[in-house]
Design an enzyme around this catalytic site. Sequence first.
Site, PDB file in Angstrom:
ATOM      1  N   ALA A   1       4.440  -1.518  -0.159  1.00  0.00           N
ATOM      2  CA  ALA A   1       5.135  -1.812  -1.420  1.00  0.00           C
ATOM      3  C   ALA A   1       6.538  -2.337  -1.129  1.00  0.00           C
ATOM      4  CB  ALA A   1       5.192  -0.571  -2.302  1.00  0.00           C
ATOM      5  N   GLY A   2       7.239  -1.664  -0.225  1.00  0.00           N
ATOM      6  CA  GLY A   2       8.609  -2.064   0.084  1.00  0.00           C
ATOM      7  C   GLY A   2       8.671  -3.427   0.743  1.00  0.00           C
TER       8      GLY A   2
ATOM      9  N   GLU B   1     -13.409   6.082   3.575  1.00  0.00           N
ATOM     10  CA  GLU B   1     -14.504   5.900   2.625  1.00  0.00           C
ATOM     11  C   GLU B   1     -15.358   4.698   3.033  1.00  0.00           C
ATOM     12  OE1 GLU B   1     -13.370   6.562  -1.446  1.00  0.00           O
ATOM     13  OE2 GLU B   1     -14.493   4.811  -2.090  1.00  0.00           O
TER      14      GLU B   1
ATOM     15  N   GLY C   1      12.332   2.242   1.603  1.00  0.00           N
ATOM     16  CA  GLY C   1      10.942   2.416   2.039  1.00  0.00           C
ATOM     17  C   GLY C   1      10.404   1.071   2.478  1.00  0.00           C
ATOM     18  N   ALA C   2       9.712   1.053   3.612  1.00  0.00           N
ATOM     19  CA  ALA C   2       9.249  -0.228   4.162  1.00  0.00           C
ATOM     20  C   ALA C   2       7.765  -0.188   4.492  1.00  0.00           C
ATOM     21  CB  ALA C   2      10.065  -0.601   5.396  1.00  0.00           C
TER      22      ALA C   2
ATOM     23  N   PHE D   1     -17.466   0.051  -1.845  1.00  0.00           N
ATOM     24  CA  PHE D   1     -16.548   1.186  -1.888  1.00  0.00           C
ATOM     25  C   PHE D   1     -16.863   2.040  -3.103  1.00  0.00           C
ATOM     26  CE2 PHE D   1     -12.450   2.531   0.100  1.00  0.00           C
ATOM     27  CZ  PHE D   1     -12.726   2.088   1.367  1.00  0.00           C
TER      28      PHE D   1
ATOM     29  N   SER E   1      -5.336   1.468  -3.746  1.00  0.00           N
ATOM     30  CA  SER E   1      -3.937   1.827  -3.484  1.00  0.00           C
ATOM     31  C   SER E   1      -3.210   0.703  -2.764  1.00  0.00           C
ATOM     32  CB  SER E   1      -3.841   3.116  -2.673  1.00  0.00           C
ATOM     33  OG  SER E   1      -4.391   2.939  -1.394  1.00  0.00           O
TER      34      SER E   1
END
Lengths: 368, 561
Positions: free
Chosen positions: B14-15, B244, B10-11, B113, B380
């Site tokens: 996170a990756g 948001e 996964g890139a 936010f 996130s």
Amino acid sequence: MPEFTLKIRRFLPESGEAAYWQDYTVDLEGHRSVLEGILTAKADQDGTIGIRCSCRAAICGSCGVRINGRAALACKTHLEEALEGSESEDGEIVVEPMGNMPVIKDLIVDMDAVHWKKIQRVTPWLLPEGDPPEREYVVPHEAMVDVTQSMACIQCGACVSDCLSMEVDPDFIGPAALAKAYRFVGDPRDGQHSERLNDLAEDPAGIYDCTHCFNCIEACPKGVAPMNQIMRLRRAAGDDYEINDRNNGNRHERAFTSLIRDNGLLWEAELLPRSYGGDSFFGKFAPAAGLELVDSLPSITRAVLRRKVTPMGALKPHKIPKEDLAQVQQIYEKIESQDDRFELNLYIVGEEVEGDTEVAVETEGSSA
Amino acid sequence: MPAHDVLIIGAGLAGQRAAYAAVDAGASTAILSKVHPVRSHSNAAAGGINAALNPEDSWESHAFDTVKGSDYLGDQDAIEIMCREAPQEILELEHMGVTFHRNEEGLLGTRAFGGASQARTYYVADITGQALLHVLYEQLLKRHENLARYEEWFVTSLVLDDDGQCLGAIARDIRTGALELFSAKAVILASGGAGQVYKPTTNALICTGDGIAQAYRVGAPLMDMEMIQYHPTTLAENGFLITEGARGEGAQLFNADGERFMERYAPNKVELASRDVVSRAEQTEINEGRGFEDGTIALDITKVPRKRILEALREIVNIGRDFAGTDITREPIHIRPGQHYIMGGVKTDVLGRTPVPGLYAAGEVACVSVHGGNRLGANSLLDTLIFGRRAGEDAAAHARTKPQRPMAQSRLDDEQRWIDGIIARERGGRRVSAIKDELGRTMNEYVAVFRDQAGLDKALEVVRRLKEEEQASYIDDSGTVFNQDVLGAIELGYMLDCAEAIVLGALERRESRGAQYRTDYPERNDEDWLKHIDISRNGGDPELTYSPVTITQWEPQERTY
């Protein structure tokens, strides 16, 4: 529900067959996207259709294709809009892979071979000078908003697909990579503006290889306006860093603008000599201009023989009425009297909407 | 056989952050992704990234907001780490080249936010995720000599040895169809969430729960899978996200009576209550007949000055125009809650380690858990970066202590037979696409904002039937080059595993907490349910167990906004 027929250019590399066209008819509302049309055909009729796609919302940049001959994101093009743009007699929406890149399968092109190679060409990472500060770099808000336009690029390749210069010169660094370059040149934190600009100006396939055809601006689904970023690189190279490149790009632009300012129309006989020899009446006596003249003799002769130009028409400046010339010169004065260079930027100026006084005022405000 | 110290699957953010960290820690690193890295779904995170970087702010305040947002299901040790390390991470990203927008003084600017007691969201217009993703990719290109990139490779399985240690993975080169064994001393799953289990969803077509299912299949436990976030502002027709950030900049929500109804549900934070609260309020208005005819609520962005919209919310101007035919600078846009994020995932510790030795997870695929029952907006991106980095660093350290171990070639042959079997299926059953469609609609009907026993029972029945049907489903493409059809069939299997775990978790948790609202158990019940639900499948049927929630300094309180 309305019916739409998608005429898709198929290429199956394992079949050993040449590319061919295949029609798919789908029932969808007209405001649904061409991508939804293709995915509906893929889900219900033929799972072998190849297309890259992911976000469906014009953010990921996967689904660049040509629709009715022009590069676009399939997800951002409505079916009814595509139908209106159809030039086929039977009202088919023609979908084919992007141009300037080799096709791998169906609508999937080899972006590594062209697009990503070119991106790597512009040293696509920030090169700050010295160690970073303890906290953030302090830079003007406007500078970060300014580079947001090139940061908005999603690397879909639509501009690369439709770039006419690249069609002629496959080495051209191209609109996407040069827009990426502006992201660093416009970033005050980068410490290599001069090196970057020198590199891109001196490269024969660099910023002066663009021919202002506007195709990339039309193709870009994100308002990046790659050509504008290329022009900004040129102005930075020529005006701010005074780079007189070996491609004669900067001199050519200067010769162009001063000839128009002085005569109101272009004076072809002066343009090339000055582009090579320097922007003055004496430019044509410079050795470089002489060499260029010798080099160009065959095409000049051909042009004369084919009556494309007459010797007198080319050698003498074209005349326009005095009051028209005065108006042309007024434009120059107005632009040159401004403190800041006029820069078009979607994020700062806002888009121009017809009949929208608010935005018109804003545009004037930021150009003043 | 490619062999590396650290293999990252996964890139997205996170990756890529894990790869950056592992390379800088000196590990021979590979990053593998089924799409080109910049196509990853991190792109879609529009609004920003949270950090208590402002001198007036504190990491404790950020942590408390996160704990409260999680409805006390988040593990407070992990939340403390994330919020403490956030400011330094933002600065590092800024130094790397992220073009964060500034305030008047030229310092990093913030926006407000949801669920946050301070404006602590750093942003790049409304393309923050895209900017982060592309800048990190610049850094990967810069490290090209020390990083192998396998772009457009699709993982079909993780491989363990007989002792249960992760040895690597099997992946298919999408471009050629060739299958390869990838040997690695440590594997980091960073392959994102599972939004495609739902229809509609804000998630991209690639978000098919691959990593969650791959880990689950080799015995790694999943945690809190029932916690599915519905985002309050998604387009009615296609589920596309309206950030948001719009409400952060001042946009307001109205029902069909023209009432700013959030004043009733969250008198203090109004539109900026946490997402579960706003989504529930909207759904209540819609269910009680105060929504618009098409089952929507109005989001009025015209409250934000036009100049500010064009500068800071450009992307939703585009989305409104292109996908809803609405000029958001002039008129309200119609929205409703839509599936957006999975708080649950592969259970990890604060270093990204799963209980399977050598296997790590980070980002949406993982459940540390910093989000508990409900994730705060702009947390996130932070989660992906903090725990991506921590996983990358620890995996590199782990790899230094381990020898490279061989993998049996026979494993590859088995995998090839399995894939060939899918391609060769007779056209007797259903199309893969039809099963996927039914799955998405079922989940969105019964496992959504409001849930109850009867609906969940029904969902489980459908999911289990679809699992049967999947075994006999068929595809059209028998080719090797870009055979997206066969990948779709494998993804369907991943999605069904995820869906089953989501429904089982939702059935098990007989209370209402965060995103899990059970109309038959409408109260939060800390006595019985202040605990994680773990689901694992050790070769057989799913087994449910519990694990404690870590509480450091914030005892559960009543949650109001």
